[in-house]
Design a protein around this motif. Sequence first.
Motif, PDB file in Angstrom:
ATOM      1  N   GLY A 148       0.807  -1.219   0.000  1.00 50.95           N
ATOM      2  CA  GLY A 148       0.000   0.000   0.000  1.00 50.95           C
ATOM      3  C   GLY A 148       0.838   1.266   0.000  1.00 50.95           C
ATOM      4  N   GLU A 149       2.069   1.160   0.496  1.00 50.68           N
ATOM      5  CA  GLU A 149       2.973   2.319   0.527  1.00 50.68           C
ATOM      6  C   GLU A 149       3.649   2.565  -0.821  1.00 50.68           C
ATOM      7  OE1 GLU A 149       4.700   2.809   5.020  1.00 50.68           O
ATOM      8  OE2 GLU A 149       5.682   1.339   3.729  1.00 50.68           O
ATOM      9  N   LEU A 150       3.557   1.596  -1.720  1.00 52.47           N
ATOM     10  CA  LEU A 150       4.240   1.720  -3.011  1.00 52.47           C
ATOM     11  C   LEU A 150       3.548   2.766  -3.874  1.00 52.47           C
ATOM     12  CD1 LEU A 150       6.529   0.471  -4.726  1.00 52.47           C
ATOM     13  CD2 LEU A 150       4.828  -1.094  -5.676  1.00 52.47           C
ATOM     14  N   ASN A 151       4.307   3.751  -4.293  1.00 48.74           N
ATOM     15  CA  ASN A 151       3.754   4.826  -5.114  1.00 48.74           C
ATOM     16  C   ASN A 151       4.644   5.004  -6.341  1.00 48.74           C
ATOM     17  OD1 ASN A 151       2.265   6.983  -6.041  1.00 48.74           O
ATOM     18  ND2 ASN A 151       3.294   8.485  -4.742  1.00 48.74           N
ATOM     19  N   ILE A 152       4.321   4.246  -7.367  1.00 47.59           N
ATOM     20  CA  ILE A 152       5.133   4.235  -8.582  1.00 47.59           C
ATOM     21  C   ILE A 152       4.551   5.205  -9.610  1.00 47.59           C
ATOM     22  CG2 ILE A 152       5.854   2.774 -10.526  1.00 47.59           C
ATOM     23  CD1 ILE A 152       7.378   2.186  -8.004  1.00 47.59           C
ATOM     24  N   ASP A 153       5.426   5.819 -10.374  1.00 47.82           N
ATOM     25  CA  ASP A 153       5.030   6.694 -11.473  1.00 47.82           C
ATOM     26  C   ASP A 153       3.948   6.016 -12.321  1.00 47.82           C
ATOM     27  OD1 ASP A 153       4.858   8.362 -13.635  1.00 47.82           O
ATOM     28  OD2 ASP A 153       6.868   7.972 -14.379  1.00 47.82           O
ATOM     29  N   ASN A 154       2.868   6.741 -12.599  1.00 41.93           N
ATOM     30  CA  ASN A 154       1.744   6.167 -13.344  1.00 41.93           C
ATOM     31  C   ASN A 154       2.059   5.894 -14.812  1.00 41.93           C
ATOM     32  OD1 ASN A 154      -0.056   6.073 -11.184  1.00 41.93           O
ATOM     33  ND2 ASN A 154      -0.637   8.212 -11.456  1.00 41.93           N
ATOM     34  N   ARG A 155       3.144   6.452 -15.308  1.00 40.03           N
ATOM     35  CA  ARG A 155       3.500   6.218 -16.709  1.00 40.03           C
ATOM     36  C   ARG A 155       3.833   4.747 -16.930  1.00 40.03           C
ATOM     37  NH1 ARG A 155       8.381   6.132 -19.518  1.00 40.03           N
ATOM     38  NH2 ARG A 155       9.481   6.545 -17.566  1.00 40.03           N
ATOM     39  N   ILE A 156       3.233   4.157 -17.942  1.00 38.03           N
ATOM     40  CA  ILE A 156       3.505   2.766 -18.273  1.00 38.03           C
ATOM     41  C   ILE A 156       4.843   2.660 -18.993  1.00 38.03           C
ATOM     42  CG2 ILE A 156       2.698   0.721 -19.510  1.00 38.03           C
ATOM     43  CD1 ILE A 156       0.946   1.480 -17.162  1.00 38.03           C
ATOM     44  N   LYS A 157       5.705   1.774 -18.514  1.00 37.59           N
ATOM     45  CA  LYS A 157       7.002   1.559 -19.136  1.00 37.59           C
ATOM     46  C   LYS A 157       7.020   0.202 -19.837  1.00 37.59           C
ATOM     47  CE  LYS A 157       7.555   2.604 -15.234  1.00 37.59           C
ATOM     48  NZ  LYS A 157       6.692   3.161 -14.152  1.00 37.59           N
ATOM     49  N   LYS A 158       7.402   0.181 -21.115  1.00 39.58           N
ATOM     50  CA  LYS A 158       7.512  -1.076 -21.848  1.00 39.58           C
ATOM     51  C   LYS A 158       8.885  -1.674 -21.547  1.00 39.58           C
ATOM     52  CE  LYS A 158       5.696  -1.651 -25.820  1.00 39.58           C
ATOM     53  NZ  LYS A 158       5.336  -1.620 -27.272  1.00 39.58           N
ATOM     54  N   VAL A 159       8.885  -2.883 -20.995  1.00 37.45           N
ATOM     55  CA  VAL A 159      10.141  -3.468 -20.541  1.00 37.45           C
ATOM     56  C   VAL A 159      10.315  -4.896 -21.044  1.00 37.45           C
ATOM     57  CG1 VAL A 159       9.989  -2.082 -18.424  1.00 37.45           C
ATOM     58  CG2 VAL A 159       9.243  -4.472 -18.390  1.00 37.45           C
ATOM     59  N   VAL A 160      11.570  -5.324 -21.036  1.00 31.25           N
ATOM     60  CA  VAL A 160      11.900  -6.731 -21.185  1.00 31.25           C
ATOM     61  C   VAL A 160      12.764  -7.087 -19.980  1.00 31.25           C
ATOM     62  CG1 VAL A 160      13.920  -6.218 -22.631  1.00 31.25           C
ATOM     63  CG2 VAL A 160      12.941  -8.508 -22.634  1.00 31.25           C
ATOM     64  N   LEU A 212      12.035  -4.483 -31.216  1.00 30.16           N
ATOM     65  CA  LEU A 212      10.954  -4.174 -30.277  1.00 30.16           C
ATOM     66  C   LEU A 212      11.046  -2.738 -29.792  1.00 30.16           C
ATOM     67  CD1 LEU A 212      11.080  -7.442 -28.130  1.00 30.16           C
ATOM     68  CD2 LEU A 212       9.340  -6.841 -29.823  1.00 30.16           C
ATOM     69  N   ASP A 213       9.891  -2.168 -29.485  1.00 28.83           N
ATOM     70  CA  ASP A 213       9.824  -0.820 -28.921  1.00 28.83           C
ATOM     71  C   ASP A 213       9.894  -0.951 -27.401  1.00 28.83           C
ATOM     72  OD1 ASP A 213       9.440   1.829 -28.387  1.00 28.83           O
ATOM     73  OD2 ASP A 213       7.260   1.779 -28.725  1.00 28.83           O
ATOM     74  N   ILE A 214      11.097  -0.843 -26.850  1.00 26.74           N
ATOM     75  CA  ILE A 214      11.324  -1.067 -25.422  1.00 26.74           C
ATOM     76  C   ILE A 214      11.821   0.215 -24.763  1.00 26.74           C
ATOM     77  CG2 ILE A 214      12.570  -2.444 -23.712  1.00 26.74           C
ATOM     78  CD1 ILE A 214      12.998  -4.541 -25.902  1.00 26.74           C
ATOM     79  N   ASP A 215      11.245   0.531 -23.598  1.00 27.17           N
ATOM     80  CA  ASP A 215      11.724   1.677 -22.819  1.00 27.17           C
ATOM     81  C   ASP A 215      12.912   1.294 -21.942  1.00 27.17           C
ATOM     82  OD1 ASP A 215       9.729   3.488 -23.724  1.00 27.17           O
ATOM     83  OD2 ASP A 215       8.292   2.583 -22.327  1.00 27.17           O
ATOM     84  N   ILE A 216      12.829   0.104 -21.350  1.00 28.31           N
ATOM     85  CA  ILE A 216      13.851  -0.316 -20.392  1.00 28.31           C
ATOM     86  C   ILE A 216      14.132  -1.806 -20.547  1.00 28.31           C
ATOM     87  CG2 ILE A 216      14.565  -0.323 -17.955  1.00 28.31           C
ATOM     88  CD1 ILE A 216      12.147   1.517 -17.409  1.00 28.31           C
ATOM     89  N   VAL A 217      15.408  -2.158 -20.512  1.00 25.69           N
ATOM     90  CA  VAL A 217      15.819  -3.555 -20.414  1.00 25.69           C
ATOM     91  C   VAL A 217      16.263  -3.795 -18.980  1.00 25.69           C
ATOM     92  CG1 VAL A 217      17.447  -5.328 -21.173  1.00 25.69           C
ATOM     93  CG2 VAL A 217      16.544  -3.675 -22.817  1.00 25.69           C
ATOM     94  N   LEU A 218      15.647  -4.774 -18.326  1.00 26.27           N
ATOM     95  CA  LEU A 218      16.002  -5.118 -16.951  1.00 26.27           C
ATOM     96  C   LEU A 218      16.829  -6.392 -16.960  1.00 26.27           C
ATOM     97  CD1 LEU A 218      12.526  -4.504 -15.250  1.00 26.27           C
ATOM     98  CD2 LEU A 218      14.465  -2.944 -15.384  1.00 26.27           C
TER      99      LEU A 218
END
Length: 258
Positions: free
Chosen positions: A138-150, A198-204
């Motif tokens: 419940g404390e997690l407050n992540i940026d609402n922007r959707i990030k496309k990731v692999v 692929l259209d990727i924002d972030i590679v994890l």
Amino acid sequence: MKDQLGRLLDITQIPKRIISLVPSQTELLCTLGLTDSIVGITKFCVHPEGLKTEKKIVGGTKNVHFNKIADLKPDIILCNKEENTKEMVFALEKIAPVHISNVITLEDTYQLILQYGEIFNRTMQASHLVNSIQYKKGELNIDNRIKKVVYLIWKDPWMAVGGNTFINSMLELNNCDNVFKNSTDRYPVLTLEMLKELDIDIVLLSSEPYPFKEKHISDLIKLLNTNTILVNGEYFSWYGSRLLNAFDYFKTIRWLNN
């Protein structure tokens, strides 16, 4: 009592001798105050620190020494649908009752914790742990922007995380759109050429099971020209009590919060 596959367990009393063949479940047992009841673990059960020096190592998650397990005379053996094989379970059932977990979502985690609470007479501790994890979530407050990731878990060959996995559920909590969420394979094999298209924002890059290091980041950035970061795989894949710290960790990941 049933496990998470709906299998009936032949348990008539509280198990006193436990063998855990799943690292995250081993840590969960300790959090519930059951360390003294654990008699056998895998070589990958690295949490809590020092446990491997105190308990009998019976093998890995895919291969175990059945004779060592039998010699420990367990009252119950704890497995997982993904981590352990059907063949192992069939053989283990000849030694002791086997509980199989199946964790894909947070709700599955809560159910598993509460099941352990009932099986091992730790209902109060289990309920408290579930409430604590829910509070942290419940404390997690992540940026609402959707990030496309692999989310990459292996190299040579390259492997990513697909849908219907606990890791994918954790990615969704962080507003990450896993580009392989609809893959027919839970862990699809890839090529760098596929990733380039692929259209990727972030590679994890996960720290486990493949031990990705900082050196791999610069290599992928050059090849893909995409933001690439190294993440602690335990916080994305270890369900159970590790979640108490996971949500605080998620807040620290730079590219997930920018």
